[in-house]
Design a protein around this motif. Structure first.
Motif, PDB file in Angstrom:
ATOM      1  N   UNK A   1       0.825  -1.206   0.000  1.00  0.00           N
ATOM      2  CA  UNK A   1       0.000   0.000   0.000  1.00  0.00           C
ATOM      3  C   UNK A   1       0.861   1.259   0.000  1.00  0.00           C
ATOM      4  N   UNK A   2       2.004   1.201   0.674  1.00  0.00           N
ATOM      5  CA  UNK A   2       2.913   2.352   0.647  1.00  0.00           C
ATOM      6  C   UNK A   2       3.453   2.564  -0.759  1.00  0.00           C
ATOM      7  N   UNK A   3       3.804   1.489  -1.448  1.00  0.00           N
ATOM      8  CA  UNK A   3       4.301   1.625  -2.813  1.00  0.00           C
ATOM      9  C   UNK A   3       3.214   2.135  -3.758  1.00  0.00           C
ATOM     10  N   UNK A   4       1.951   1.948  -3.381  1.00  0.00           N
ATOM     11  CA  UNK A   4       0.840   2.471  -4.189  1.00  0.00           C
ATOM     12  C   UNK A   4       0.506   3.919  -3.837  1.00  0.00           C
ATOM     13  N   UNK A   5       1.257   4.493  -2.884  1.00  0.00           N
ATOM     14  CA  UNK A   5       1.090   5.909  -2.582  1.00  0.00           C
ATOM     15  C   UNK A   5       0.306   6.240  -1.336  1.00  0.00           C
ATOM     16  N   UNK A   6      -0.114   5.224  -0.588  1.00  0.00           N
ATOM     17  CA  UNK A   6      -0.879   5.485   0.631  1.00  0.00           C
ATOM     18  C   UNK A   6       0.054   5.734   1.817  1.00  0.00           C
ATOM     19  N   UNK A   7      -0.460   6.413   2.824  1.00  0.00           N
ATOM     20  CA  UNK A   7       0.284   6.662   4.057  1.00  0.00           C
ATOM     21  C   UNK A   7      -0.020   5.521   5.032  1.00  0.00           C
TER      22      UNK A   7
ATOM     23  N   UNK B   1      -3.964  -6.141  -2.892  1.00  0.00           N
ATOM     24  CA  UNK B   1      -4.443  -5.908  -4.245  1.00  0.00           C
ATOM     25  C   UNK B   1      -5.958  -5.740  -4.276  1.00  0.00           C
ATOM     26  N   UNK B   2      -6.650  -6.514  -3.459  1.00  0.00           N
ATOM     27  CA  UNK B   2      -8.099  -6.370  -3.395  1.00  0.00           C
ATOM     28  C   UNK B   2      -8.470  -4.990  -2.868  1.00  0.00           C
ATOM     29  N   UNK B   3      -7.749  -4.526  -1.857  1.00  0.00           N
ATOM     30  CA  UNK B   3      -8.033  -3.196  -1.308  1.00  0.00           C
ATOM     31  C   UNK B   3      -7.804  -2.112  -2.357  1.00  0.00           C
ATOM     32  N   UNK B   4      -6.709  -2.221  -3.097  1.00  0.00           N
ATOM     33  CA  UNK B   4      -6.425  -1.225  -4.129  1.00  0.00           C
ATOM     34  C   UNK B   4      -7.499  -1.241  -5.213  1.00  0.00           C
ATOM     35  N   UNK B   5      -7.972  -2.436  -5.559  1.00  0.00           N
ATOM     36  CA  UNK B   5      -9.057  -2.537  -6.544  1.00  0.00           C
ATOM     37  C   UNK B   5     -10.338  -1.901  -6.013  1.00  0.00           C
ATOM     38  N   UNK B   6     -10.644  -2.186  -4.745  1.00  0.00           N
ATOM     39  CA  UNK B   6     -11.851  -1.611  -4.141  1.00  0.00           C
ATOM     40  C   UNK B   6     -11.760  -0.093  -4.090  1.00  0.00           C
TER      41      UNK B   6
ATOM     42  N   UNK C   1     -14.441   2.137  -6.007  1.00  0.00           N
ATOM     43  CA  UNK C   1     -15.444   2.627  -5.073  1.00  0.00           C
ATOM     44  C   UNK C   1     -16.222   1.545  -4.361  1.00  0.00           C
ATOM     45  N   UNK C   2     -15.725   0.298  -4.415  1.00  0.00           N
ATOM     46  CA  UNK C   2     -16.401  -0.787  -3.714  1.00  0.00           C
ATOM     47  C   UNK C   2     -15.944  -0.855  -2.258  1.00  0.00           C
ATOM     48  N   UNK C   3     -16.737  -1.518  -1.438  1.00  0.00           N
ATOM     49  CA  UNK C   3     -16.404  -1.666  -0.024  1.00  0.00           C
ATOM     50  C   UNK C   3     -15.450  -2.842   0.169  1.00  0.00           C
ATOM     51  N   UNK C   4     -14.400  -2.620   0.945  1.00  0.00           N
ATOM     52  CA  UNK C   4     -13.473  -3.695   1.303  1.00  0.00           C
ATOM     53  C   UNK C   4     -14.119  -4.555   2.383  1.00  0.00           C
ATOM     54  N   UNK C   5     -14.140  -5.880   2.210  1.00  0.00           N
ATOM     55  CA  UNK C   5     -14.796  -6.735   3.206  1.00  0.00           C
ATOM     56  C   UNK C   5     -13.973  -6.876   4.482  1.00  0.00           C
ATOM     57  N   UNK C   6     -14.615  -7.418   5.510  1.00  0.00           N
ATOM     58  CA  UNK C   6     -13.926  -7.656   6.780  1.00  0.00           C
ATOM     59  C   UNK C   6     -12.876  -8.744   6.657  1.00  0.00           C
ATOM     60  N   UNK C   7     -13.071  -9.665   5.729  1.00  0.00           N
ATOM     61  CA  UNK C   7     -12.112 -10.755   5.495  1.00  0.00           C
ATOM     62  C   UNK C   7     -11.890 -10.896   3.990  1.00  0.00           C
ATOM     63  N   UNK C   8     -10.636 -10.793   3.578  1.00  0.00           N
ATOM     64  CA  UNK C   8     -10.321 -11.108   2.198  1.00  0.00           C
ATOM     65  C   UNK C   8     -10.398 -12.602   1.980  1.00  0.00           C
ATOM     66  N   UNK C   9     -10.121 -13.365   3.023  1.00  0.00           N
ATOM     67  CA  UNK C   9     -10.256 -14.830   3.024  1.00  0.00           C
ATOM     68  C   UNK C   9     -11.051 -15.197   4.256  1.00  0.00           C
ATOM     69  N   UNK C  10     -12.311 -15.534   4.055  1.00  0.00           N
ATOM     70  CA  UNK C  10     -13.222 -15.782   5.177  1.00  0.00           C
ATOM     71  C   UNK C  10     -12.746 -16.980   6.003  1.00  0.00           C
ATOM     72  N   UNK C  11     -12.760 -16.874   7.340  1.00  0.00           N
ATOM     73  CA  UNK C  11     -12.215 -17.949   8.171  1.00  0.00           C
ATOM     74  C   UNK C  11     -13.016 -19.242   8.165  1.00  0.00           C
ATOM     75  N   UNK C  12     -14.282 -19.203   7.779  1.00  0.00           N
ATOM     76  CA  UNK C  12     -15.146 -20.387   7.892  1.00  0.00           C
ATOM     77  C   UNK C  12     -15.396 -20.986   6.518  1.00  0.00           C
TER      78      UNK C  12
END
Length: 381
Positions: A19-25, A361-366, A370-381
């Motif tokens: 995320x830092x390399x993508x320009x975020x703080x 990568x999913x966060x950057x795509x979201x 303008x999509x919402x980032x989920x609580x789990x990129x890989x759901x535990x169940x």
């Protein structure tokens, strides 16, 4: 965006770097006084041995991108894990292989003969193994099960093997040749300068601010555009529904001169030996030479509130409680739970890095769509 990473282990370091390399703080906080999480390594001041402070971590993967990623931050030297076990007064190789079979039964079987021999020992009345014990009896028969798996498993998990799922044993191979390497992955190695040096380089970016000795209060989450939490899932919610069960490890550290046991890992399968294994850390860096040696005896027990959690138990009661925490997490805005503790799953290092890369990568795509980032990129169940 203003991003917070809770935890300076592999998950936090990889996501933070991407995320830092993508320009975020990016701000990274960790309650411990070092980066690296349970992968933390450091030089012993007296012997010079590189010590895996929270137990040994051996890198192995078939994921070429992940292998390239870790080598970007630290040179990996070839290392093949070869485990020995002391059982019933003798030393054997693990995983169970042709040498183990011939030595244990006093035979000189060829591969096809050994396969037939073990199949004759297997319990064919078990057609659908559900427990660890069922799987072992169907897999190798009672003699090998009781010598190599039963006592060790009881010590490691604190319960009878019949109460554990069969999936735990399915990860252990049975070989009908003399291959005694523990892992079969095509990329295997150890970071020459240790894992902490590797992770410190991942976090060495002008867009990343690291704060150690810093506990995060979830009430502060609103100060950030997104939080990625690699700490305990139940801890985020103040354990309001109860604590998820973990096994933890106690280490009895001792030093010696020369070579104490002749290998990196020696398991102890007999139930009357209180420790599960002894690790000798100089052998994890065979390209180095040291006069002294540092060893750990490992003892497994149920984790208390103040212990470092190592292995999620994930039996019936824990899975039910996990489902309740997952529901809470998915109703919480602004945070994504990642890693071993955040998703309450046992994860090898390569899988942790793969999931961290995918999460970033999913966060950057979201963010881009303008999509919402989920609580789990890989759901535990």
């Amino acid at each position: 965006m203003n991003i917070l990473l809770v935890g300076a282990g592999l998950s936090g370091a990889v996501i933070g770097r991407e995320l830092a390399e993508a320009g975020h703080r990016v701000t990274v906080v960790d309650a411990r006084g070092h980066v690296g999480g349970n992968c933390h390594t450091e030089r012993d001041g007296d012997t010079g041995v590189m010590v895996h402070v929270y137990g040994p971590h051996i890198f192995h993967t078939d994921d070429a991108e992940v292998w390239g990623y870790v080598n970007r931050f630290e040179q990996f030297r070839p290392y093949a894990n070869r485990v020995k076990t002391t059982a019933r007064g003798a030393v054997y190789s693990l995983p169970v292989n042709l040498h183990t079979i011939n030595q244990f039964f006093g035979k000189t079987l060829h591969p096809a003969e050994a396969r037939t021999f073990i199949e004759a020992l297997a319990d064919h009345s078990i057609t659908d193994p559900q427990s660890f014990e069922d799987q072992a009896l169907r897999f190798v028969g009672r003699d090998l099960y009781e010598a190599f798996f039963k006592g060790y498993t009881e010590k490691q998990w604190g319960c009878a093997p019949r109460d554990l799922p069969a999936s735990i044993l399915k990860r252990l191979p049975l070989r009908f040749n003399y291959d005694d390497t523990y892992f079969a992955h095509r990329f295997q190695g150890m970071p020459e300068g240790g894992y902490t040096a590797m992770i410190a380089r991942m976090l060495d970016h002008p867009g990343i601010d690291v704060h150690l000795h810093s506990r995060f209060d979830p009430d502060r989450a609103g100060a950030y555009d997104r939080v990625f939490h690699s700490g305990a899932l139940d801890g985020w919610f103040g354990f309001r529904l109860g604590r998820l069960g973990y096994r933890t490890l106690d280490f009895e550290r001792f030093t010696d001169t020369g070579d104490y046991q002749g290998c990196a890992v020696m398991n102890y399968g007999d139930p009357d030996v209180p420790w599960t294994r002894i690790t000798e850390h100089k052998h994890f860096a065979p390209w180095e030479a040291h006069e002294g040696t540092v060893c750990y005896r490992e003892y497994s027990r149920a984790a208390d509130a103040d212990d470092s959690p190592y292995y999620p138990i994930r039996l019936v009661a824990e899975t039910a409680l996990l489902a309740d925490y997952v529901a809470l997490a998915e109703a919480t805005e602004g945070v994504t739970f990642v890693g071993r503790l955040g998703t309450y799953r046992y994860l090898d290092m390569d899988v942790t890095i793969r999931e961290a890369l995918d999460t970033a990568r999913q966060f950057l795509d979201c963010a881009a769509t303008g999509q919402a980032m989920p609580a789990f990129a890989r759901r535990p169940l």
